[in-house]
Each structure stands twice: as structure tokens, then as C-alpha cells.
Design an enzyme around this catalytic site. Structure first.
Site, short mmCIF file in Angstrom:
data_model
loop_
_atom_site.label_atom_id
_atom_site.label_comp_id
_atom_site.label_asym_id
_atom_site.label_seq_id
_atom_site.Cartn_x
_atom_site.Cartn_y
_atom_site.Cartn_z
N ASN A 150 8.81 63.91 -27.91
CA ASN A 150 8.36 64.50 -26.68
C ASN A 150 8.12 63.95 -25.41
O ASN A 150 8.00 64.90 -24.25
CB ASN A 150 6.61 64.78 -27.08
CG ASN A 150 5.90 63.80 -27.12
OD1 ASN A 150 6.20 62.76 -27.32
ND2 ASN A 150 4.51 63.83 -26.84
N GLY A 226 4.64 57.95 -32.53
CA GLY A 226 4.99 59.13 -33.27
C GLY A 226 3.72 59.64 -34.12
O GLY A 226 2.63 59.56 -33.64
N SER A 227 3.89 60.26 -35.17
CA SER A 227 2.72 61.08 -35.79
C SER A 227 2.20 59.84 -36.78
O SER A 227 2.62 59.01 -37.08
CB SER A 227 3.35 62.07 -36.89
OG SER A 227 4.21 61.49 -37.83
N GLY A 231 3.14 56.82 -39.02
CA GLY A 231 2.77 55.54 -38.51
C GLY A 231 2.30 54.63 -39.52
O GLY A 231 2.40 53.59 -39.43
N GLU A 248 1.55 54.02 -31.85
CA GLU A 248 0.73 54.93 -30.69
C GLU A 248 0.84 56.34 -31.53
O GLU A 248 2.21 56.69 -31.61
CB GLU A 248 1.45 54.81 -29.46
CG GLU A 248 0.73 53.82 -28.65
CD GLU A 248 -0.58 53.88 -28.31
OE1 GLU A 248 -1.37 54.78 -28.47
OE2 GLU A 248 -0.96 52.74 -28.04
#
Ligand code: NAD
Length: 477
Positions: A150, A226-227, A231, A248
Site C-alpha cells: 500500500n 503488513g497484516s 506479522g 508494523e
């Protein structure tokens, strides 16, 4: 067809065993290019190259590292237009947002170019006679960077620049959906004189490349964005290998609108926070928590503003909202739109648009409760739940009732409420009369709870993750 884009290992563009197509989510007939799909053997080569190159990079004059980072920033700056167009084509941000992100990448390299020569140390008195104590920071060695789609240029930049500034060597694994920006960064670092092996790029699937990086014994640290699901797995892998880890992850960021707010300002902040960048920001405002006395006025104005948003080709200057990044992501978003209805919300918008490409109308889930799945799970699309709160205290309680803790916001004309919210909000970043998304690069970025683990990114604080502290005692006689 252009030449395939290859992995960068030990300063060479490495022949690929397989290639993957990179297509434009606004126009599936637009093939951006073919990109290497590496495997675990490429990770092994990249880590070996990084391990071999790192000691000389760390030992070289800090001026060398400063110069490489500054030149990287200079070249990125000169290529903002080109990079912005590539980003808009492969990720779907509007051209203005994409150029802003490209500019941010250049600014990050310029900011961290100062760090090698600014690296601080401390000298202390000892509690023992004749002894001196020094505290310094050293690079970790080889660091693995795993990034999402993103912010495909800003996130690789905000990890790579401090990692290199500290004297580490890097293996970057970008998201499968957006290899183009990372490949461009590899080109620019090479042009800027980054020595072979100091920066390596390995593109490919997360389950192969990312997992191999996490498992590799010569990788000292992993910085991941990421997700939450991925993570958590990376945290387990790093614990197993005793690696330093920084995560993060997602958010379910609240924006509180109190009865004392300037409603037009609040509508603007929520429109931006919830829907700009197609809602595909970890800091997006996905829960709009509104005090009951202003709920009707706020909702009417926000629905009207949302319906007026211009959705379309990101390269068209009139466009305000581009496509969803992929068909898979769009299908997940549409599932949540259906779920919102099933959970009892009044759904406004959210439908797939009848045109080629992965386009979705922004959605509001009116009458949502904070216990609903659409108010608890990160959707990562242009969808926001509107939740009523009886008063300010109830709004703060709802805002904090989430497992995430990345960013939060409040729209209010009351200094007392703003101050109270800043104190009580359980997040890493809190905004007053501003969207929950949109940050500066020179100050810490990150959150708490299920959003972040292991130290802040950006600003000077980022240097802490990429370094290890050494305390030296000397008896001088
Ligand atoms: P993702 O977790 O699917 O993928 C992120 C990266 O991890 C990709 O490079 C992917 O290939 C890799 N990966 C996937 N499986 C892996 C595995 N088993 N081992 C190692 N690596 C693996 O996330 P995404 O869909 O690319 O990005 C969206 C997510 O990123 C959202 O949850 C969003 O909130 C989050 N995000 C967070 C921040 C932040 O700073 N907090 C910023 C941007 C995005």
C-alpha cells in the site's frame, strides 16, 4: 514487451527462474512489466552477498554512507514524476498521492543521509576509580526488510535508509503486487553508488521469500510491515531464531466527532481519513464515532460528500479515488459490505462499479455497534463504520475498545476535550482536527497493541531498531 525486471543480488541483476506479471488494477489490459519471482535459493545468495559486503560498509567513513544516501534522495527527487506514474499504475493511488509518496521517499533518504555523521555516543563517569564508560551503537549486520503493497516506495525507503545509515546490509522483499517501485529503488541505489551486496532485492512470494529471510541464521533482524496475521507468524519465527524484530501491522483507527466539533471540518477529515488512497492505509479512519447531538447533521453531510467523490483512473487529474489494489482485495471488501448489512447496519455505497478494473464505490456502515465484526476487523478498503456515542466519555471508551492501537483522531472545538483525548487515547499517534492518516517523516511512527511491536519507525528513533548498544569499560591506570 520490455525486458524482465530482475532481482538485485551482489550488485548484479540475477537471472530469474520464474517471472510474474505486474498488472494495473485500473486497467487489467495494461501490463506494467514482468518481474522476477525468486525462491529460497535467491534469499541464500542475497544474504551471503549482504554478509560479505556489510563489514566494509560499516567500517567505511560515515561520509561514504551519507553520500550514497544523499545521492539516492537526489535521484529519487529527479524521478518523482516517473515514480509517481509507476506507483499510480501498479498500486492505484491517484497521481497526486503517488507523486507525494515518491517525494516522501526522497525526503526520507535526505533525512537519514545526516545520520551516519550524527551517530551519537555517550561517555559516563564510572562508579569505580580510574575507569571510564562509553556507550555506543553498532550496526546489527544483515537485516531483512519485508514490505506491503500500500506504500510501495515510502515504506521500503523508510526502512532501507535508516538500516543503511547505521551500517547494516539489506535484503529487501517487497510485496508481490507492487514490485515495480522496489525495483526502481534498487536501480536508484545502484546508480547512487551503493556498493555491491550492501542492498539486495529479492522479489517473489511472501510465503517463500519472506519465510526464507525470517528463517535464515545470518539475518540478524527483520523489519516487517503488513497484516497482523503474517506479522504474528514472523514474530514467532524471529523468536525461534533469536532475531530482533519490528512489526508494523493493521489498525481499526477511530475518529471521534464531538458535539463541539466544526462539522464541516470533521466531514472533510473523515472523508480524507476513511476514503482517500481507497481506504488502503493502515492509519485510515475506519470507525467514525459521533456524539448523538451532531450525528444526523454529520451523517447527512458525510454521505453527500462521499457520493460526490470522483472515482476513476488514477492518472486522470480529476480522480479523487482510484481502484482497489486487486480483485482478491475487492472481493474481501465486498464480503465486508454484505456482512455489514447482515449485522444490521444501513449500508450506503460499497458496490462494485460497472467498468473494467477493480473499482468500488466508498461505503458507510450507518448504525454500527462497536461489537460488530465490521467495527472490529481491519477491512483495508474504502469502508467506514459510523458508531453513535452518548457523550464524550462514551466516545473515548468506544475509541479505545479495540485490539489495535495505531492512530486515532478527534474533531472538537474544545481544548479541554482535545487535551483529554490526547491523554486517554491508547494509540501510538493521535490527531486533533486532522485525519487519522497523514504523518511527518522526521518524528516517530507506530502504535501499540496488535498494531505494532518492537520499536518505532521514522525520525531519529528508527536508528534504535537498526543498531545494537555496546557499553565499554576502560581502566586507564
Ligand atoms: P501482508 O501481511 O499480506 O504482506 C506483507 C508482506 O509480507 C508482503 O511482502 C508479503 O509478501 C509478505 N509475506 C506474506 N506471507 C509471508 C510469510 N509467511 N512470511 C514472511 N513474509 C510474508 O500485507 P499486505 O496485504 O501487503 O499489506 C496490507 C497490510 O499492511 C494491512 O494490514 C495494513 O494495515 C498493513 N500496513 C501497516 C502499516 C503500519 O505501518 N502499521 C503500514 C502499511 C500497511
Amino acid at each position: 514487451m520490455t525486458e524482465p525486471h530482475l532481482n538485485l543480488i551482489a550488485g548484479r541483476w540475477q537471472e530469474a527462474q520464474a517471472l510474474a506479471e505486474n498488472r494495473n488494477p485500473s486497467d487489467p489490459s495494461d501490463l506494467i512489466g514482468l518481474y522476477a519471482r525468486g525462491g529460497a535459493e535467491d534469499v541464500a545468495l542475497a544474504v551471503a552477498a549482504a554478509r560479505a559486503a556489510q563489514p566494509a560498509w560499516a567500517k567505511a567513513s560515515p561520509q561514504l554512507r551519507a553520500d550514497v544516501l544523499r545521492r539516492t534522495g537526489d535521484i529519487l527527487l529527479a524521478r518523482v514524476e516517473e515514480m509517481g506514474r509507476l506507483l499510480a499504475r501498479e498500486e492505484g493511488k491517484t497521481l497526486a498521492e503517488a507523486k507525494g509518496e515518491a517525494l516522501r521517499a526522497a525526503q526520507l533518504f535526505h533525512f537519514y543521509a545526516g545520520e551516519p555523521v550524527r551517530a551519537p555516543g555517550e561517555k559516563h563517569a564510572s562508579i569505580r576509580d580510574g575507569v571510564e564508560v562509553e556507550v555506543t551503537r553498532e550496526p546489527l549486520g544483515v537485516v531483512g526488510l519485508i514490505t506491503p503493497w500500500n506504500f510501495p516506495i515510502a515504506i521500503p525507503a523508510w526502512k532501507t535508509a535508516p538500516a543503511l545509515a547505521a551500517g547494516n546490509a539489506v535484503v529487501l522483499k517487497p510485496a508481490d503486487l507492487t514490485p515495480g517501485c522496489a525495483h526502481l529503488l534498487a536501480e536508484v541505489l545502484t546508480e547512487a553508488g551503493c556498493p555491491p551486496g550492501v542492498f539486495n532485492l529479492v522479489m517473489g512470494r511472501g510465503s517463500e521469500i519472506g519465510a526464507a529471510l525470517v528463517a535464515h541464521p545470518d539475518v540478524a533482524a527483520i523489519s516487517f510491515t503488513g497484516s497482523e496475521r503474517v506479522g504474528r507468524g514472523i514474530a514467532r519465527g524471529c523468536a525461534e531464531g533469536m532475531k530482533k524484530v519490528q512489526l508494523e501491522m493493521g489498525g481499526k483507527n477511530p475518529m471521534v466527532v464531538t458535539a463541539r466539533a466544526d462539522i464541516d471540518l470533521a466531514v472533510g477529515a473523515c472523508l480524507n481519513g476513511a476514503f482517500f488512497s481507497t481506504g488502503q492505509r493502515c492509519t485510515a479512519s475506519s470507525r467514525l464515532i459521533v456524539e448523538e447531538p451532531v450525528l444526523a447533521e454529520f451523517t447527512d453531510k458525510l454521505v453527500a460528500a462521499m457520493k460526490a467523490l470522483r472515482i476513476g483512473d488514477p492518472l486522470d487529474p480529476a480522480t479523487q479515488i482510484g481502484p482497489v489494489v486487486s480483485e482478491a482485495q475487492l472481493s474481501g471488501n465486498l464480503d465486508y459490505v454484505r456482512l455489514a448489512g447482515a449485522e444490521g447496519c444501513e449500508v450506503v455505497g460499497g458496490q462494485r462499479l460497472d467498468r473494467p478494473g477493480s473499482f468500488q464505490a466508498p461505503a458507510l456502515f450507518l448504525g454500527a455497534q462497536n461489537t460488530m465484526r465490521v467495527a472490529r476487523e481491519e477491512i483495508f478498503g474504502p469502508c467506514a463504520a459510523v458508531i453513535a456515542a452518548a457523550d464524550f466519555d462514551a466516545a473515548v471508551a468506544i475509541a479505545n475498545d479495540t485490539e489495535f492501537g495505531l492512530s486515532s483522531g478527534i474533531c472538537t472545538g474544545s481544548l479541554k476535550e482535545a487535551t483529554e483525548f490526547k491523554r486517554r487515547s491508547k494509540v501510538g499517534m493521535v490527531m486533533v482536527n486532522l485525519p487519522t492518516a497523514g504523518v511527518d517523516y522526521h518524528v516517530p511512527f507506530g502504535g501499540r497493541g496488535a498494531s505494532s511491536l518492537g520499536g518505532r519507525e521514522q525520525g531519529r528513533m528508527a536508528m534504535e531498531f537498526y543498531t545494537s548498544v555496546k557499553t565499554a569499560y576502560t581502566f586507564a591506570g
